[in-house]
Design a protein around this motif. Structure first.
Motif, mmCIF file in Angstrom:
data_model
loop_
_atom_site.group_PDB
_atom_site.id
_atom_site.type_symbol
_atom_site.label_atom_id
_atom_site.label_comp_id
_atom_site.label_asym_id
_atom_site.label_seq_id
_atom_site.Cartn_x
_atom_site.Cartn_y
_atom_site.Cartn_z
ATOM 1 N N HIS A 127 0.812 -1.214 0.000
ATOM 2 C CA HIS A 127 0.000 0.000 0.000
ATOM 3 C C HIS A 127 0.852 1.274 0.000
ATOM 4 O O HIS A 127 0.329 2.368 0.136
ATOM 5 N N ARG A 128 2.165 1.094 -0.127
ATOM 6 C CA ARG A 128 3.093 2.223 -0.143
ATOM 7 C C ARG A 128 2.903 3.106 1.097
ATOM 8 O O ARG A 128 2.880 4.333 1.015
ATOM 9 N N THR A 129 2.765 2.454 2.224
ATOM 10 C CA THR A 129 2.607 3.132 3.502
ATOM 11 C C THR A 129 3.890 2.957 4.289
ATOM 12 O O THR A 129 4.315 1.836 4.552
ATOM 13 N N MET A 130 4.535 4.059 4.641
ATOM 14 C CA MET A 130 5.851 3.990 5.236
ATOM 15 C C MET A 130 5.884 4.253 6.735
ATOM 16 O O MET A 130 6.920 4.083 7.369
ATOM 17 N N SER A 131 4.764 4.694 7.304
ATOM 18 C CA SER A 131 4.764 5.001 8.734
ATOM 19 C C SER A 131 3.417 4.627 9.339
ATOM 20 O O SER A 131 2.368 4.807 8.709
ATOM 21 N N LEU A 132 3.450 4.088 10.543
ATOM 22 C CA LEU A 132 2.227 3.711 11.224
ATOM 23 C C LEU A 132 1.569 4.921 11.874
ATOM 24 O O LEU A 132 2.247 5.808 12.383
ATOM 25 N N GLY A 133 0.262 4.938 11.860
ATOM 26 C CA GLY A 133 -0.486 5.998 12.517
ATOM 27 C C GLY A 133 -0.777 5.648 13.964
ATOM 28 O O GLY A 133 -0.507 4.536 14.414
ATOM 29 N N PRO A 134 -1.344 6.560 14.735
ATOM 30 C CA PRO A 134 -1.614 6.307 16.157
ATOM 31 C C PRO A 134 -2.561 5.143 16.401
ATOM 32 O O PRO A 134 -2.367 4.364 17.336
ATOM 33 N N ALA A 135 -3.583 4.997 15.566
ATOM 34 C CA ALA A 135 -4.526 3.888 15.749
ATOM 35 C C ALA A 135 -3.852 2.547 15.495
ATOM 36 O O ALA A 135 -4.148 1.553 16.157
ATOM 37 N N ASP A 136 -2.926 2.513 14.533
ATOM 38 C CA ASP A 136 -2.222 1.276 14.213
ATOM 39 C C ASP A 136 -1.333 0.822 15.366
ATOM 40 O O ASP A 136 -1.169 -0.373 15.601
ATOM 41 N N ARG A 137 -0.793 1.789 16.093
ATOM 42 C CA ARG A 137 0.053 1.434 17.237
ATOM 43 C C ARG A 137 -0.783 0.869 18.376
ATOM 44 O O ARG A 137 -0.316 0.008 19.128
ATOM 45 N N VAL A 138 -2.018 1.334 18.478
ATOM 46 C CA VAL A 138 -2.934 0.730 19.455
ATOM 47 C C VAL A 138 -3.234 -0.710 19.045
ATOM 48 O O VAL A 138 -3.232 -1.627 19.873
ATOM 49 N N THR A 139 -3.478 -0.922 17.750
ATOM 50 C CA THR A 139 -3.743 -2.270 17.250
ATOM 51 C C THR A 139 -2.550 -3.185 17.490
ATOM 52 O O THR A 139 -2.702 -4.349 17.875
ATOM 53 N N LEU A 140 -1.353 -2.653 17.285
ATOM 54 C CA LEU A 140 -0.153 -3.452 17.508
ATOM 55 C C LEU A 140 0.032 -3.772 18.993
ATOM 56 O O LEU A 140 0.483 -4.867 19.343
ATOM 57 N N ALA A 141 -0.319 -2.833 19.854
ATOM 58 C CA ALA A 141 -0.265 -3.110 21.290
ATOM 59 C C ALA A 141 -1.218 -4.241 21.640
ATOM 60 O O ALA A 141 -0.908 -5.129 22.446
ATOM 61 N N ARG A 142 -2.396 -4.220 21.026
ATOM 62 C CA ARG A 142 -3.337 -5.324 21.194
ATOM 63 C C ARG A 142 -2.722 -6.624 20.692
ATOM 64 O O ARG A 142 -2.888 -7.690 21.302
ATOM 65 N N GLY A 143 -2.014 -6.512 19.573
ATOM 66 C CA GLY A 143 -1.387 -7.687 18.997
ATOM 67 C C GLY A 143 -0.361 -8.318 19.920
ATOM 68 O O GLY A 143 -0.221 -9.546 19.968
ATOM 69 N N LEU A 144 0.368 -7.494 20.661
ATOM 70 C CA LEU A 144 1.349 -8.031 21.618
ATOM 71 C C LEU A 144 0.647 -8.879 22.675
ATOM 72 O O LEU A 144 1.146 -9.931 23.082
ATOM 73 N N MET A 145 -0.515 -8.413 23.127
ATOM 74 C CA MET A 145 -1.280 -9.169 24.124
ATOM 75 C C MET A 145 -1.806 -10.470 23.537
ATOM 76 O O MET A 145 -1.796 -11.518 24.201
ATOM 77 N N VAL A 146 -2.261 -10.408 22.290
ATOM 78 C CA VAL A 146 -2.746 -11.615 21.627
ATOM 79 C C VAL A 146 -1.608 -12.629 21.483
ATOM 80 O O VAL A 146 -1.808 -13.836 21.669
ATOM 81 N N GLY A 147 -0.409 -12.152 21.180
ATOM 82 C CA GLY A 147 0.748 -13.045 21.093
ATOM 83 C C GLY A 147 1.041 -13.720 22.417
ATOM 84 O O GLY A 147 1.376 -14.912 22.461
ATOM 85 N N ALA A 148 0.912 -12.969 23.513
ATOM 86 C CA ALA A 148 1.138 -13.542 24.834
ATOM 87 C C ALA A 148 0.073 -14.585 25.169
ATOM 88 O O ALA A 148 0.378 -15.653 25.711
ATOM 89 N N VAL A 149 -1.189 -14.285 24.844
ATOM 90 C CA VAL A 149 -2.273 -15.253 25.078
ATOM 91 C C VAL A 149 -2.033 -16.507 24.250
ATOM 92 O O VAL A 149 -2.205 -17.638 24.736
#
Length: 244
Positions: free
Chosen positions: A62-84
């Protein structure tokens, strides 16, 4: 929810890699506090690698080079999902630190509402971000259904697998790839799956089997309604959402 910004390609590799490293750190914390064996580490690392690969590919495509604030929240959620994921895989559903699994899953589900609000208020919502958010949700539901299935029976796995079966079917039947019209009921049904599975995983309610059964029934209804709509409107293109 991925912000479209034009920078150099190395950023596409660097930022997902940083989050992959954060996943390793999160697994290390889980291992130090609750314990984590080889199987748990393997599952957690595989999840982290898959997230890194998916996000890196998506950003580049998608030629997207930087994450936005909402994406970082999603990634934080992803870290928890990885731990689960690591905790559930490590104990194969037995002797799992229930309080930790339930807490991580509940926080991850709660933040699903947060990243949506952040995306809308900052104007950083994109198809790639929405897809990434959906994948995190879907995988958490799959892991939770696998954990609950150990105690209630394999039928619970249908909750986590149904969306992936839909995706597989869409590879065969192209008419299933059409966008669906927006539906508030679909969003409610999706939210119910996570909430009821977390309640069932906690073991606090004696009638949790009924809740999970209702969750599955509502999911069958939701997917069935959408498949029927897609079949009836196979040659009609509309704007809306997808299960894929």
């Amino acid at each position: 929810m991925i912000t479209l910004q034009h920078t150099r390609t190395p950023a596409v590799v660097r930022e997902p890699a940083v989050w992959a490293a954060a996943q390793v750190l999160a697994l290390s914390v889980v291992a130090a506090t609750a314990g984590l064996g080889p199987l748990g580490w393997a599952a957690g690392l595989a999840y982290g690698f898959a997230t890194w690969a998916f996000l890196g590919y998506g950003m580049q495509r998608h030629r997207t080079m930087s994450l936005g604030p909402a994406d970082r929240v999603t990634l934080a959620r992803g870290l928890m999902v990885g731990a689960v994921t690591a905790l559930v895989a490590d104990r194969a559903g037995q002797d799992v630190p229930v309080a930790l699994v339930v807490t991580l899953a509940a926080v991850a589900l709660s933040l699903d509402w947060v990243d949506g609000q952040v995306a809308r208020r900052t104007g950083t919502s994109t198809p790639l971000g929405a897809r990434f958010d959906m994948e995190v949700d879907a995988f958490l539901i799959l892991v939770l259904s696998a954990y609950v299935a150990v105690h209630m029976g394999p039928w619970v796995l249908a909750i986590g697998l149904m969306r992936y079966v839909f995706v597989a079917a869409s590879w065969k039947f192209r008419w299933m790839n059409a966008p669906l019209p927006a539906s508030y009921a679909r969003k409610v049904v999706a939210a119910v799956q996570g909430i009821f599975l977390v309640v069932a995983a906690s073991g606090l309610l004696p009638f949790a089997t009924v809740l999970v059964g209702l969750a599955l029934a509502s999911l069958v209804w939701s997917f069935g309604r959408d498949v029927l709509w897609l079949w009836r409107n196979a040659n009609v293109s509309v704007g809306g959402s997808r299960h894929v």
